[in-house]
Design an enzyme around this catalytic site. Structure first.
Site: not given
Ligand code: ATP
Length: 960
Positions: A300-301, A305, A347, A671, A675, A780-781
């Protein structure tokens, strides 16, 4: 005619007689459908859209969040924790299992909502880039979104249109359609009304136009017989069913990093678990569970995730910001490509200049005259200079020149409340304004009526109309205007006063010289010529039938020879205000700017020099020169040339290829319909929003809503900022996770050193609990990572060269930083635990729960300090420290949540924490801040190294 008649499936085939089809569809090719009928059909038959894979239902999208090997690990952890609780006699609630479940649900919810948000943003962009179609409703031409076209609608087709649905042609004028998207055939196919027999292959069905193909020439009308999936394109789409969004290169790299981390962590976890098992000696079921949970905690650490979700949110916020600044990016991956663009091919007219043409000079056989007044307001005079009147002959020449230009014009000049504006091509409108200044308009309008036209194209660089001259025995006359060099080539005589003289080489050379001079003053030059379409006896050389009012374009084009030259006008087209500054900014950012234009080389070069695109000694490469060059020669030329003039669209494709062969990442504007191939081939195809055709808008990966060059540079800037921010939150998330892994890993290895073994009496002890690590990741994530994702730009975004394509986002240098900061985080966390536990390096007197809570708190705070570090790899965290309020909000929230988890009894029970006193908190804050000071130190070293490297580079460059 009745509404609601259904045609049989497969109505798009050519088996039905045209009349029968019209009857069945209840439509009148001259009037189209009634709006209410169209609305009803739209409601009944659904929108004209290709259906991709069906949308994923919400519950599936939510469950999708759990489809991740790491989440499986956590689910296994829930099982393990529940088993442990069972084995231990089912006392109270299975807290660990419950907490992990809640955290898992929260994480999934967060991931789901962020992904949904990103998807909504992309959908909103798609609506902005929607293709439009012109249809006839109740006799009036209307522009509607292509998705609203229904069966029975009459499509009005013109050059550059994207065909919105399968439709039977009912009217065609030189109509040609490129069907490569459908048949793979590259040459355009002519279309005409008809009722072809059944069973013809697609490419031969010339009586039908197909959805998704492009009109390359001519005009026409067609009645829609099939929409959405009931089209040939729909049939292919049904086979493919792939409208799933492709991951961007960046997303792919992140996925790779995620996989790599996952694998690494499984290995690390196995090693740690084995070590603990051997070193500590597992004796009880509780110990076994603890070791298993340790493995899970490590997993997990190690893995951020929330990363994929944060990434797509940051990209989508970025493209929304760009859209607000008139740059509409169609795919998320273009944002990355923009950040590494190294050449912009632009252009000139309308992009670098404002495309507001005003005739300033009038050049005829008798000399040069000036036109006063600016803009579209037809107030001003044609004079010799200082207001001096024109001599008789010169005035007569001027009249033919300006009226001639006005005759072959499709623009309209309008006055509303004293404001003058134009509808149509500004180059043509400029003639109308100048003619009005001479007071010629009414007479010209009375005298001539138009019976045919050979339209302007970027390849032909000229246009002609066939007029009937009512003051001259209704004689037909061809009037041509266009690029002077092109028109002059087709002339055999020239006009002086009221006379016509043969055009010899001297005169030709003189005219070209004059044109060169005008062009050298940054003026756009247009030449005018004409040809009376009568023979020596005064009899029209045109078919009588044509003179009724319908000279086909091919016929008119065939008459553009043996012309009489009248003269040239010079128009100013002022550079856009911000263009010069934008060019300078691009250059500062190491991005080359190349001008590619159909205009005269001298005009192009002069404007390029004025804008700083070309230097004083540069020269313009012309289309003719390009034609003479082979691929190798062109590869050489593109390294130097900054201006290409008198080029045709197909040259653009070659220039893109040649630049790309040097490793350049090319942004190319366009344009016209021709092109489109160049836009597709470029790394970033930029379609013009105002002057662009539907086909180019479809081909481009970005649309410039305001046609403005400076918007391209702004988009590149934005692309770089987004990329920088992605690096910031990657640095942040990865070092935070590294800190967690090292804490657990080193904590177990160094247990005897920091006193953890004493606390446990010899059993297995974890420096942090699995639930605490999950808490850290949740706290914290996402918050700070998102805040870093919207961090304001740094001073140097446009002061460094473009990112090399293929360059890793997470390079070696970043990994070293991540490892160093992670190690520091682990060190301060373990030190905190040591400080409060008896034994170890520093002898404390708290129990394990309190010491662990303190360690846990230090780690959280260290990560919050690390948010400030992560904003730059080299510059101090204290520079512009208060520019991002989201950052501070997310830090404040993090602190608040940590106070809650430490002090609220409910959370204490869930996360195995105990209340800390002021002394504890102080130690936590002071030690956690070590991460900040440590990184400041690292940055000082980094900056030194950078300077030394730069100096070494400069010296090497100086010697070389
Ligand atoms: P860009 O820089 O976007 O390529 P451009 O207008 O200079 O724009 P084209 O549109 O290909 O390039 O025009 C090429 C040349 O054709 C111009 O230099 C001009 O001499 C001539 N031209 C342009 N518009 C017209 C027009 N409406 N009728 C006749 N000639 C034209």
């Amino acid at each position: 005619m009745t509404e609601g008649v259904t045609t049989p499936q497969g109505s798009t085939t050519s088996t039905d007689d045209l009349e029968a089809v019209l009857g069945a569809l209840g439509t009148d090719p001259g009037r189209g459908l009634a709006p209410d009928v169209a609305a009803r059909r739209l409601a009944e038959e659904g929108p004209n859209e290709l259906r991709g894979a069906p949308p994923v239902p919400r519950w599936r999208a939510f469950l999708g969040q759990f489809q991740d090997p790491l989440i499986y690990l956590l689910l296994a952890a829930v099982v393990v924790a529940t088993a442990a609780w069972w084995l231990e006699g089912r006392r109270g609630l299975p807290v660990d299992a419950l907490v992990i479940t809640v955290v898992l649900l929260l994480n999934a919810l967060l991931g789901y909502s962020q992904e949904a948000r990103a998807e909504r943003a992309v959908a909103a962009l798609q609506r902005l880039t929607e293709v439009r179609a012109t249809v006839l409703r109740d006799g009036r031409a209307l522009q509607v979104p292509a998705r609203e076209v229904v069966r029975g609608d009459v499509l009005i087709l013109a050059e550059g249109d994207s065909v919105a649905a399968d439709a039977r042609v009912v009217e065609a004028h030189a109509l040609r359609v490129a069907e490569a998207a459908l048949t793979g055939e590259s040459t355009a196919v002519s279309k005409a009304p008809g009722s072809l027999p059944a069973g013809l292959p697609l490419g031969d069905r010339t009586d039908t136009v197909f959805k998704g193909t492009a009109v390359t020439q001519g005009t026409g009308r067609a009645v829609v017989v099939g929409t959405a999936m009931d089209t040939e394109m729909g049939r292919i789409a049904a086979l493919l069913e792939s409208t799933v969004r492709e991951p961007t290169p960046l997303e792919r790299e992140i996925t790779f990093v995620g996989r790599f981390l996952g694998l690494a962590v499984v290995v690390i976890a196995a090693v740690v678990m084995a070590t603990v098992w051997l070193v500590s000696g597992v004796s009880t079921a509780e110990d076994a569970v603890a070791v298993l949970l340790l493995g899970v905690s490590l997993a997990v650490a190690a893995v951020p995730e929330g990363l994929p979700a944060v990434l797509s949110v940051v990209l989508s916020i970025g493209v929304q910001q760009m859209a607000r600044r008139d740059a509409i990016v169609k795919t998320l991956s273009s944002v990355e490509t923009l950040g590494s663009a190294s050449v912009i091919c632009s252009d000139k007219t309308g992009t670098l200049t404002s495309n507001e043409m005003t005739v300033q000079e009038v050049l005829t056989a008798s000399g040069r005259a000036h036109v006063s007044g600016v803009g579209y307001r037809p107030v001003g005079q044609v004079h010799l200079g200082a207001g001096e009147e024109l001599p008789e002959e010169q005035r007569a020449e001027g009249v033919v020149l300006l009226s001639g230009g006005a005759l072959s014009s499709n623009s309209e000049l309008r006055e509303e409340n004293g404001e003058w504006s134009v509808l149509g091509d500004p180059t043509e409108a400029a003639f109308l304004v100048a003619e009005r200044k001479m007071g010629l308009t009414e007479r010209r309008e009375r005298r001539f009526s138009r019976v045919g036209e050979a339209p302007f194209t970027s390849e032909r660089k000229r246009m002609s109309t066939v007029q009937i001259d009512h003051e001259h025995d209704d004689q037909p006359v061809l009037v041509t205007k266009g690029a002077p060099d092109v028109v002059l080539e087709r002339c055999t005589s020239y006009r002086v006063g009221m006379r016509t003289l043969p055009l010899d080489d001297d005169v030709r050379a003189r005219v070209l010289q004059d044109v060169e001079r005008l062009s050298g003053q940054a003026l756009r030059t247009i030449g005018v010529a004409y040809r009376p379409l009568v023979d020596a006896a005064g009899t029209p050389v045109l078919d009588a039938a044509y003179l009724e009012g319908a000279v086909p374009a091919e016929v008119a084009e065939g008459l553009e020879d043996d012309l009489t030259w009248v003269g040239t006008v010079g128009m100013i087209d002022p550079a856009r205000e911000e263009a010069g500054a934008a060019v300078r900014e691009a250059h500062r950012a190491g991005v080359r700017v190349v001008m590619i234009t159909g205009d005269h080389p001298a005009t192009a070069l002069r404007i390029a020099q004025d804008l700083g695109i070309a230097g004083p000694r540069s020269r313009a490469v012309s289309g003719v020169e390009l034609d003479r060059l082979d691929e190798a020669g062109l590869r050489e030329v593109v390294t130097e040339a900054d201006v290409y003039a008198r080029v045709a669209p197909e040259h653009k494709l070659r220039i893109v290829d040649a630049l790309q062969s040097h490793g350049h990442v090319v942004a190319m504007t366009g344009d016209g319909v021709n092109d489109a191939p160049a836009l597709k081939s470029a790394d970033i195809g930029i379609a013009m929003g105002i002057t662009g055709t539907e086909v180019t808008k479809e081909a481009g990966s970005m649309i410039l809503r305001d046609d403005d060059f400076s918007t391209i540079v702004a988009a590149i800037r934005q692309g770089r900022v987004i990329f920088d921010n992605i690096k910031k939150f990657l640095r942040y998330l990865l070092s935070s996770n590294m800190g967690e892994v090292l804490t657990v890993f080193l904590g177990v290895l160094l247990a005897p050193v920091i006193g953890l073994d004493v606390a446990s009496g010899g059993g297995v002890v974890l420096p942090l609990l699995a639930t605490q690590i999950l808490w850290i990741n949740l706290v914290t994530d996402s918050g700070p990572a998102l805040a870093l994702g919207v961090d304001p730009e740094t001073d140097d975004v446009m002061a460094r060269p473009p990112r090399r394509p293929g360059e890793r986002v997470i390079d070696g240098r970043m990994w070293v930083g991540v490892l160093a900061v992670g190690a520091m985080m682990a060190a301060v966390t373990l030190l905190t635990i040591d400080v409060f536990l008896p034994g170890g390096l520093v002898a404390g007197e708290d129990d394990l729960t309190v010491a662990r809570t303190a360690g846990f708190t230090t780690l959280v705070l260290a990560q919050l300090f690390n948010v400030l570090n992560s904003r730059s790899q080299t510059s101090s965290a204290f520079r512009r420290i208060f520019t991002n309020r989201w950052l501070w909000a997310s830090i404040a929230l993090g602190v608040l949540l940590q106070v809650a988890v430490v002090h609220l009894p409910l959370l204490q029970r869930a996360f195995g924490t105990a209340a800390l006193d002021l002394r504890h908190w102080t130690v936590c804050v002071v030690l956690a801040s070590g991460v900040l000071w440590f990184d400041e130190l690292v940055k000082v070293v980094e900056r030194r190294l950078d300077r030394r490297r730069a100096r070494a580079g400069a010296e090497a460059g100086g010697r070389g």
